[in-house]
Design a protein around this motif. Structure first.
Motif, PDB file in Angstrom:
ATOM      1  N   MET A  67      11.529   2.989   6.805  1.00 38.85           N
ATOM      2  CA  MET A  67      10.175   3.378   6.414  1.00 38.85           C
ATOM      3  C   MET A  67      10.154   3.650   4.914  1.00 38.85           C
ATOM      4  O   MET A  67      11.048   4.292   4.389  1.00 38.85           O
ATOM      5  N   GLY A  68       9.111   3.158   4.245  1.00 43.17           N
ATOM      6  CA  GLY A  68       8.881   3.517   2.852  1.00 43.17           C
ATOM      7  C   GLY A  68       7.657   4.408   2.788  1.00 43.17           C
ATOM      8  O   GLY A  68       7.221   4.936   3.805  1.00 43.17           O
ATOM      9  N   PRO A  69       7.080   4.574   1.590  1.00 40.89           N
ATOM     10  CA  PRO A  69       5.835   5.344   1.492  1.00 40.89           C
ATOM     11  C   PRO A  69       4.649   4.539   2.027  1.00 40.89           C
ATOM     12  O   PRO A  69       4.741   3.318   2.181  1.00 40.89           O
ATOM     13  N   LEU A  70       3.565   5.231   2.310  1.00 40.66           N
ATOM     14  CA  LEU A  70       2.333   4.526   2.685  1.00 40.66           C
ATOM     15  C   LEU A  70       1.838   3.767   1.450  1.00 40.66           C
ATOM     16  O   LEU A  70       1.724   4.351   0.378  1.00 40.66           O
ATOM     17  N   PRO A  71       1.579   2.458   1.571  1.00 40.25           N
ATOM     18  CA  PRO A  71       1.124   1.711   0.387  1.00 40.25           C
ATOM     19  C   PRO A  71      -0.165   2.318  -0.197  1.00 40.25           C
ATOM     20  O   PRO A  71      -0.990   2.849   0.530  1.00 40.25           O
ATOM     21  N   ASP A  72      -0.303   2.206  -1.520  1.00 44.71           N
ATOM     22  CA  ASP A  72      -1.493   2.717  -2.198  1.00 44.71           C
ATOM     23  C   ASP A  72      -2.748   2.068  -1.639  1.00 44.71           C
ATOM     24  O   ASP A  72      -2.754   0.884  -1.329  1.00 44.71           O
ATOM     25  N   GLY A  73      -3.771   2.841  -1.546  1.00 41.77           N
ATOM     26  CA  GLY A  73      -5.074   2.282  -1.190  1.00 41.77           C
ATOM     27  C   GLY A  73      -5.379   2.279   0.292  1.00 41.77           C
ATOM     28  O   GLY A  73      -6.531   2.111   0.674  1.00 41.77           O
ATOM     29  N   VAL A  74      -4.354   2.454   1.130  1.00 40.59           N
ATOM     30  CA  VAL A  74      -4.615   2.382   2.578  1.00 40.59           C
ATOM     31  C   VAL A  74      -5.495   3.552   3.028  1.00 40.59           C
ATOM     32  O   VAL A  74      -6.495   3.367   3.726  1.00 40.59           O
ATOM     33  N   GLU A 126      -7.522   5.289   1.280  1.00 39.38           N
ATOM     34  CA  GLU A 126      -8.871   5.114   0.719  1.00 39.38           C
ATOM     35  C   GLU A 126      -9.662   4.101   1.543  1.00 39.38           C
ATOM     36  O   GLU A 126     -10.835   4.299   1.819  1.00 39.38           O
ATOM     37  N   GLY A 127      -8.978   3.005   1.930  1.00 38.13           N
ATOM     38  CA  GLY A 127      -9.637   1.996   2.765  1.00 38.13           C
ATOM     39  C   GLY A 127     -10.106   2.571   4.098  1.00 38.13           C
ATOM     40  O   GLY A 127     -11.175   2.225   4.595  1.00 38.13           O
ATOM     41  N   TRP A 142       4.382   1.764   8.812  1.00 43.56           N
ATOM     42  CA  TRP A 142       5.764   1.223   8.847  1.00 43.56           C
ATOM     43  C   TRP A 142       6.170   0.766  10.232  1.00 43.56           C
ATOM     44  O   TRP A 142       6.938  -0.202  10.364  1.00 43.56           O
ATOM     45  N   ARG A 146      -0.754  -5.324  -6.134  1.00 49.22           N
ATOM     46  CA  ARG A 146      -0.099  -4.049  -5.906  1.00 49.22           C
ATOM     47  C   ARG A 146       1.303  -4.264  -5.355  1.00 49.22           C
ATOM     48  O   ARG A 146       1.575  -5.239  -4.685  1.00 49.22           O
TER      49      ARG A 146
END
Lengths: 251, 171
Positions: free
Chosen positions: A11-18, A20-21, B29, B102
């Motif tokens: 697992m990585g971080p939650l991608p940017d913008g998700v 907000e979407g 994830w 991105r």
């Protein structure tokens, strides 16, 4: 390293913008984007239901939005299904195919605004006309405040609603000079409207058809000048044997 | 997660963003490992939460406060994922402007493990990802997938064995 441990590290971080979407899609925040208009750059806000507001793109627009609507604002692309109609609606001065979200206003105000949206480009109507169209002929002042608080100017063309004495009147989007500018651009010369108001001209009839119209109605304007006759009210015109135009429905 | 159910029941609009903060990363994830694609996992994550919000808006607070929220979200996500396979052309309502170009925050070994996971059948893959990547309990996975706990346990066990075999073959 065990398989279990290796899997835990996938697992990585939650991608940017998700997030907000999600806020936009759920309607917990409004999206906005910038558009060109005859009165300069404007901010249009939207949510999945439709376009919810339009304002001048100055430094304070976000503050004004939050104060008025109490929601978060996020820069975004409008929904694909109708986003491309926004520029078209600004250009036409009517929603057309664009859905508008008027949940921020009362049902009465919504009805007033949807009626306002039917006024054709290049034509004007009085507040009293709008009041009569929504079957509340006595509610001229309430119509006036509904129009003055139109959340989506330009697209809902409140610049086409003028005072009942025929003068151009006030405008919320940057002041009355913008209203005059928009009307002039659409072919409803505000100086001509002022002149008609000063002369007490409210209606124009066609001598050959015996039909009476608002002066900016396209039927009046396509009549030959020698056939036109002016009236100070619909009653005077009707007394002279004229019947109201079915297009501009004078009141 | 019972606490989150109670919080959402008390103030849905106030706590929904908190739910997204807490579970969004896990959902993204997990979906990423299951579908193997950044854009699709992002779409599915957004769509799952948007549907969840709409559903919760229509539930009474008693129903919300008694929910186990994360398994319920996974049920929505897994159903959406199945439908996505049938129709890959659909996209979510909104795309953030900043999204263009991105970065994809994929961990280093992600692609390698996705290739291995692709050898598992879908039940085993779902069970292994939810159990060991996300860290859900067997009971929660059973609730999310609608399969009995014993079956889920067997799916995890067989899935891990399959992965072990694949790694041995690679060596």
């Amino acid at each position: 390293m065990s398989i279990e441990r290796a899997l835990e590290s996938l697992m990585g971080p939650l991608p940017d913008g998700v997030s907000e979407g999600i806020a936009l899609g759920a309607g917990l925040a409004e999206g906005y984007d910038l558009y060109e208009s005859p009165v300069g750059e404007v901010v249009v806000t939207f949510n999945p239901e439709g376009v919810s507001s339009l304002d001048l793109a100055d430094d304070d627009f976000a503050g004004r939005f939050v104060e008025r609507f109490g929601r978060r604002l996020l820069r975004a692309e409008p929904p694909r299904a109708w986003g491309r109609y926004i520029s078209e609606a600004i250009e036409a001065g009517t929603p057309g195919r664009l859905p508008v979200d008027l949940r921020s206003v009362t049902p009465f105000r919504e009805e007033v605004l949807r009626t306002t949206a039917t006024i054709p480009k290049g034509e004007v109507r009085a507040y009293s006309w709008v009041a009569a169209e929504v079957h509340r002929p006595q509610a001229v002042r309430a119509v006036g405040s509904a129009v003055a608080n139109n959340p989506i100017p330009l697209i809902i063309p409140c610049h086409r609603v003028v005072r009942s004495d025929g003068t151009v009147g006030k405008y919320s989007l940057g002041g009355p000079h913008n209203k005059r500018l928009l009307l002039a651009e659409e072919g409803a010369d505000p100086n001509w409207l002022d002149l008609l108001a000063a002369e007490g001209v409210r209606m124009m009839g066609n001598k050959t058809t015996k039909i009476v119209c608002h002066p900016t109605c396209r039927h009046a304007r396509s009549s030959k000048p020698e056939n036109l006759v002016v009236f100070d009210s619909l009653e005077t015109a009707e007394a002279a044997g004229y019947r109201p135009c079915s297009h501009c429905r004078p009141k | 997660m019972d606490e989150m159910g109670k919080a959402l029941a008390a103030d849905l609009d106030g706590f929904f963003p908190v739910l997204v903060d807490q579970i969004g990363r896990r959902l993204y994830w997990g979906l990423r490992r299951l579908c193997g694609d950044h854009q699709e996992a992002e779409d599915l994550t957004q769509e799952t939460f948007i549907r969840a919000y709409r559903a919760l808006s229509g539930y009474d607070s008693g129903r919300i406060s008694s929910m186990t929220v994360e398994p319920w979200l996974w049920t929505i996500a897994l159903n959406l994922g199945r439908n996505h396979l049938r129709d890959r052309s659909r996209r979510p309502t909104f795309v953030k402007l900043e999204e263009r170009g991105r970065e994809d925050p994929e961990p280093v070994d992600g692609a390698m493990w996705d290739r291995r996971l692709a050898h598992l059948n879908s039940h085993q893959k779902t069970a292994v990802v939810l159990r060991h990547v996300i860290g859900l309990g067997i009971g929660e996975i059973a609730e999310a997938t609608g399969r009995p706990e014993g079956t889920v346990k067997a799916d995890v066990h067989r899935g891990l064995n399959k992965l072990r075999e694949l790694i041995e073959e690679e060596a």
